[in-house]
Design a protein around this motif. Structure first.
Motif: not given
Length: 471
Positions: A339-345, A266-268, A465-470
């Protein structure tokens, strides 16, 4: 009743070969087979060792033929995505009958003129991969789109084009690879255009969007605005570099590092919440450097490389001149898109809205092949859509006799691609009529964690918890 055709495609990536077989009936595509397997002899999406690359391809073809009961005689493949430069060129013509309406054939002729007249730096080393029309001018229209010009009378017709140029040796290696695999090349696709058609909506392409495709060895950016591909660039970094960072930093072998990335990456790390203190227990006799690997530390390794890749892509977006015109932000696709949190990054670093780009499947049925809907299959779906539009293409022709089949290459698959009459390897078709392919059974993925990993953790989706990857 509409005639049925069969299309086979191969997406030759740095880490995988994605082979698909589909039945085409009119505008409908029925995916009969889709499977990904490990590739070899390919670096940065370019075949550097055709002999090594041919072995896994031949194995993948034989497996598909055995499961479907067919013989694949031709395949649609993609051109390399890295080391492609873009140049501008124009062409003009005075029409013999200015009172007649401009025809599509005249637009195509103008495009061919622009391609033929472009001076390559070294014709022995370079080759034109494709061209995309940017704007057209006529007596009454300045910088209009193709649909604005076709059907209007004009004396003068002028077009401006983006010309995409790549390595001739890379194309030659593709020919050697397919010859060694004993399969003809039915069509070569310029992947930025076909992938964009498979993932982006018409509204996104019209309003302005940057499509970031992150594969194993190459990350690319394709910018569309006013419905036209305006810019393309790529860097030789991707998911494999993230895997290598985990491998070298932790002293693991590559297979274990890849599985750790897929299962727990995961990122972040600052947003992992209650997972930040979790520990992955790694039991591996061959690599005992990190028998206990903190999830937070793994995330720090991944985030460092991901930031570097995103910074390079954002720099290219800025250099394109379209950074302020991306009303629909960024669409992220490719094998690493989930990849988890890549879009959030990306959103945090760029300020753009970001969505995950899955292939559009409105005209596609895929019973038994659910993986065709994943981001890693975006290029495959794009090639299927391009091949569908070529009504003369059939990768599994049936003959009563045994003629020698010689196929001329049809380049691209849309208005943005160039016809290129390259010779194909000759291949004899079967005399006996091939049986109708059966729908394959749903494949079960095997997942291996090194020799043993005991973590006591739940599914990855439950870890953050609660992370939105989109977003």
């Amino acid at each position: 009743m509409q005639e049925e055709r069969y299309i086979a495609t191969a997406d030759l990536g740095s880490s995988k070969i994605a082979l698909s077989v589909a039945k085409i009936t009119g505008d409908k595509i029925e995916v009969l087979y889709y499977k990904e397997s490990a590739s070899d002899g390919i670096r940065y999406s370019t075949v550097f060792n055709p002999k090594r690359a041919s072995e896994p391809l031949k194995s993948a073809i034989r497996e598909a033929e055995k499961e479907l009961g067919i013989e694949i005689t031709q395949m649609v493949i993609g051109l390399p995505r890295y080391s492609v430069r873009q140049e501008s060129n124009s062409a003009s013509m005075h029409r013999s009958d200015p009172d007649s309406c401009v025809l599509q054939e005249e637009i195509d002729s103008l495009k061919n003129m622009a391609l033929d007249s472009y001076p390559l730096n070294d014709e022995a080393k370079e080759e034109i991969y494709g061209a995309v029309a940017q704007s057209f001018c006529s007596d009454d229209t300045f910088q209009g789109r193709e649909e604005d010009i076709v059907g209007s009378p004009s004396d003068l017709l002028e077009g401006n084009f983006k010309v995409f140029i790549g390595s001739k040796k890379a194309v030659s290696n593709l020919d050697i690879l397919m010859n060694d695999a004993d399969v003809a090349i039915a069509q070569r696709c310029f992947l930025p255009t076909v992938t964009a058609n498979a993932v982006l909506t018409s509204q996104e392409k019209d309003n302005g969007v940057a499509l970031i495709e992150m594969g194993a060895g190459v990350t690319s950016v394709t910018i569309c605005q006013n419905g036209i591909l305006r810019y393309y660039g790529a860097i030789p970094f991707g998911g494999r570099n993230i895997t290598n960072d985990i491998k070298y930093e932790c002293g693991f072998h590559e297979h274990l590092a890849e599985n750790l990335k897929l299962g727990f990456g995961a990122c972040l790390p600052e947003k992992l919440q209650n997972m930040s203190e979790k520990i992955i227990q790694v039991n591996d006799d061959e690599s005992a450097s990190y028998p206990e690997l903190p999830v937070k530390y793994l995330s720090e390794i991944i985030t460092s490389r991901a930031r570097e890749i995103i910074e390079a892509i954002l720099y290219m977006i800025q250099e394109s001149g379209y950074a302020d015109r991306l009303r629909n932000g960024v669409v992220l696709t490719g094998g690493c898109a989930n990849l988890t949190n890549l879009s959030n990054l990306i959103k945090e670093m760029s300020g753009y809205n970001v969505r995950i780009g899955y292939p559009k499947t409105k005209t596609i049925t895929f019973e038994g092949c659910p993986d065709i809907c994943e981001t890693s299959a975006a290029s495959t779906v794009g090639m299927l859509l391009a091949a569908r539009d070529n009504e003369f293409l059939n990768c599994m022709d049936e003959y009563e006799e045994e003629p020698v089949l010689t196929v001329g290459t049809i380049f691209g698959g849309g208005e943005e691609d160039d016809d290129d009459n390259r010779n194909k390897p000759e291949k004899k078709a079967k005399k006996q009529k091939a049986p109708k392919p059966e729908k394959p059974k749903k494949a079960h993925k095997a997942f291996t964690w090194g020799k043993s990993i005991n973590s006591g953790l739940t599914k990855l989706g439950d870890l953050f918890d609660g992370m939105d990857n989109n977003e």
